[in-house]
Write a protein that holds these residues in place. Structure first.
Motif, short mmCIF file in Angstrom:
data_model
loop_
_atom_site.label_atom_id
_atom_site.label_comp_id
_atom_site.label_asym_id
_atom_site.label_seq_id
_atom_site.Cartn_x
_atom_site.Cartn_y
_atom_site.Cartn_z
N VAL A 1 17.48 15.30 59.21
CA VAL A 1 16.31 16.06 59.64
C VAL A 1 16.78 17.30 60.40
O VAL A 1 17.51 17.19 61.39
N ALA A 2 16.37 18.49 59.92
CA ALA A 2 16.66 19.74 60.63
C ALA A 2 15.40 20.16 61.36
O ALA A 2 14.41 20.55 60.73
N ALA A 3 15.41 20.07 62.69
CA ALA A 3 14.18 20.23 63.47
C ALA A 3 14.29 21.24 64.59
O ALA A 3 13.62 21.13 65.61
N THR A 4 15.16 22.26 64.43
CA THR A 4 15.26 23.30 65.45
C THR A 4 14.12 24.31 65.27
O THR A 4 13.46 24.32 64.23
N PRO A 5 13.90 25.22 66.22
CA PRO A 5 12.85 26.23 66.07
C PRO A 5 13.21 27.32 65.06
O PRO A 5 12.35 28.14 64.72
N SER A 6 14.44 27.37 64.56
CA SER A 6 14.88 28.44 63.66
C SER A 6 14.82 27.97 62.20
O SER A 6 15.53 27.04 61.80
N ASP A 7 13.99 28.64 61.40
CA ASP A 7 13.89 28.30 59.97
C ASP A 7 15.23 28.46 59.27
O ASP A 7 15.66 27.59 58.50
N ILE B 1 15.05 16.60 55.33
CA ILE B 1 13.72 17.01 55.78
C ILE B 1 13.89 18.23 56.66
O ILE B 1 14.67 18.21 57.63
N CYS B 2 13.18 19.30 56.35
CA CYS B 2 13.37 20.58 57.03
C CYS B 2 12.07 21.05 57.67
O CYS B 2 11.03 21.14 57.01
N ARG B 3 12.15 21.37 58.94
CA ARG B 3 10.99 21.92 59.65
C ARG B 3 10.97 23.44 59.45
O ARG B 3 11.95 24.13 59.76
N LEU B 4 9.87 23.96 58.91
CA LEU B 4 9.77 25.39 58.61
C LEU B 4 8.44 25.96 59.09
O LEU B 4 7.41 25.27 59.08
N ARG B 5 8.46 27.26 59.45
CA ARG B 5 7.24 27.96 59.83
C ARG B 5 6.93 29.13 58.89
O ARG B 5 5.78 29.45 58.65
N ASN B 6 7.98 29.78 58.37
CA ASN B 6 7.80 30.97 57.54
C ASN B 6 7.07 30.63 56.25
O ASN B 6 7.50 29.75 55.49
N GLN B 7 5.96 31.32 55.99
CA GLN B 7 5.13 31.01 54.83
C GLN B 7 5.85 31.29 53.51
O GLN B 7 5.58 30.64 52.49
N ASP B 8 6.77 32.25 53.50
CA ASP B 8 7.52 32.54 52.27
C ASP B 8 8.40 31.34 51.89
O ASP B 8 8.49 30.96 50.71
N TYR B 9 9.06 30.75 52.89
CA TYR B 9 9.89 29.57 52.63
C TYR B 9 9.02 28.39 52.18
O TYR B 9 9.40 27.61 51.30
N ILE B 10 7.86 28.26 52.82
CA ILE B 10 6.96 27.16 52.47
C ILE B 10 6.48 27.30 51.02
O ILE B 10 6.39 26.31 50.29
N MET B 11 6.21 28.54 50.59
CA MET B 11 5.82 28.76 49.19
C MET B 11 6.98 28.45 48.25
O MET B 11 6.77 27.93 47.14
N GLU B 12 8.21 28.74 48.68
CA GLU B 12 9.38 28.38 47.87
C GLU B 12 9.42 26.86 47.66
O GLU B 12 9.74 26.38 46.56
#
Length: 470
Positions: free
Chosen positions: A69-75, A101-112
């Protein structure tokens, strides 16, 4: 099963604590010495080091890990770590695959991720972006008063957490079995209870309720919140069918908040001090919605708030990037006459503080993220997995009724669920392909492919899995 967590922030620590309660072999790592110090109290291996270091990942046991699990604040840091962890795991002599499992905020990455590309170039199996779930909890929590937490389990299944009030005379000092027999319109299912300093419990028919108890109640649909609140000693104010909602901030979060309220039939005013952001939402897919008004102005300017008629709004929610700015914004809206105010917070410690300030409802984004990650870790389950907030160590899980479990074709009574398992909902797919949610009764027939949502102590999860043969 070994689980390696990259990032010892609030999400990482809460996740590690939950997994240790289930007796998983947990390793948590962070390059920040202060974060490592905060994690030292956990009953797990804590490593001081960068999760994008192959050497540190190997030290953490990535080769033997079943989950990373990658859960830092940096995408970007999380994406690099997932890719490197997958390579380090496959390069070793591992005998089993690893889930990332990756924690992400950037919508471009989420769309990927949604387009299926992230698995290929970053080796990410699941992405956690708690924003949508947090907004859903916030909007649901604002529709009724005195609710401390709302946990959606999908398809109109909700669990609400509240305290039994002083006027709950009809339900206190009597067993739940007696109440279920006497209530003409049915007794809501109490799936968890916490009393003073005692351990949280899964209630049985012999459990009695007392004023001041913290309880979790299974409810079917938003319209069921108020009857439950009345029953447990709370006064309510009814929510309008077409609420007028002020959204402060045209950020990504604010835009999604506005869209959710519009989709549910609300009339929305977005107030944004930055002209570029105001223009951006005006040019978005919701910009031309007939129930949306966009105002360019300062949300802390009383004259502007008066001009937009803030006192005529039923709800005010803030979507700014800073917790303290959010709190200030909704407090001013409340002071000027808005009866229901809400926000999402990065700092979990502020959630209880805002309740004492008179803010109607606040969502802890960390808790939503942890629930989402735990759902992905528990892949053997068939849906939502969530920890109760104010009733520690009680968890809700979704199981599928399969031929292996030998429940299909039996009634709930015949299935003989043990007392440590509390059955809250049964879901069944209808002819249109959607799911209907019902409250279980003893004579309710369980069919193959039904989904059941059960609650138990964390230390009983493995027992529940054995019963459902997962």
């Amino acid at each position: 099963m070994r689980i390696v967590i990259g990032g010892a922030g609030r999400v990482g620590i809460e996740l590690a604590r939950a997994l240790r309660d289930e007796e998983y072999d947990v390793v948590i790592m962070d390059q920040d010495s202060r974060a490592v110090s905060n994690a030292q109290g956990l009953d797990c291996l804590v490593i001081h080091g960068d999760m994008t270091s192959r050497e540190k990942l190997i030290e953490a046991g990535i080769v033997e890990a079943s989950v990373f699990v990658a859960a830092t604040p940096s995408d970007e840091h999380n994406l690099i770590a997932c890719s490197l962890a997958a390579h380090a795991h496959s390069s070793g002599e591992s005998k089993h695959p690893m889930t990332s499992i990756c924690r992400l905020r950037n919508q471009d990455y989420i769309m990927e991720y949604k387009n299926g590309n992230l698995k290929n170039w970053a080796k990410v199996d699941y992405v956690v972006n708690p924003l949508a779930g947090a907004i859903q909890r916030l909007n649901a929590g604002l529709r009724s008063t005195d609710i401390e937490e709302v946990i959606p389990f999908g398809d109109e299944a909700y669990v609400i957490e509240l305290e039994i009030g002083e006027t709950a005379h009809t339900v206190t000092n009597r067993t739940l079995a007696e109440l279920a027999e006497d209530m003409v319109h049915g007794m809501p299912e109490v799936v968890g209870l916490k009393r003073n300093t005692l351990r949280s419990i899964i209630p049985t028919g012999e459990t009695t309720l007392e004023k001041g108890d913290k309880i979790a109640v299974a409810t079917n649909g938003l319209e069921s919140f108020n009857p439950a609140l009345i029953m447990f000693g709370h006064e309510i104010t009814y929510f309008p069918e077409v609420p007028k909602v002020a959204v402060i901030g045209a950020t990504t979060i604010g835009t999604q908040m506005a869209e959710e309220w519009l989709n549910s039939g609300g009339r929305v005013t977005v107030l944004e001090r930055d002209l570029n952001l105001a223009n951006k939402i005006a040019g978005s897919r919701i910009g031309a919605h007939p129930m949306l008004e966009i105002i360019h102005g300062d949300h802390l300017d009383r004259e502007i708030l008066t001009e937009v008629g803030i006192e005529t709004h039923d709800v005010a929610v803030s979507a700014l990037d800073n917790d303290h700015e959010n709190i200030a914004a909704v407090l001013l809206a409340s002071d000027m006459g808005v009866s229901r105010t809400g926000l999402m917070l990065y700092d979990a410690d502020l959630v209880k503080v805002t309740q004492r300030m008179g803010i109607s409802f606040a969502v802890d984004r960390r808790r939503v993220a942890v629930d989402n990650i735990l759902t992905h870790i528990h892949q053997k389950l068939s849906g939502h997995f969530a920890l109760l907030s104010g009733i520690p160590n009680i968890v809700g899980m979704t199981f599928e009724v399969t031929e292996k479990a030998k429940f299909a074709g039996k009634t709930v009574a015949e299935a003989q669920f043990p007392e440590f398992l509390k059955l809250a909902f049964i879901k069944r797919q209808n002819l249109s392909g959607t799911w209907d949610t019902t409250k279980p009764t003893d004579d309710h027939l369980l069919l193959e492919n039904d989904l059941v949502i059960l609650f138990c102590h964390q230390d009983k999860i493995s027992d529940a899995e054995k019963r459902f043969r997962v």
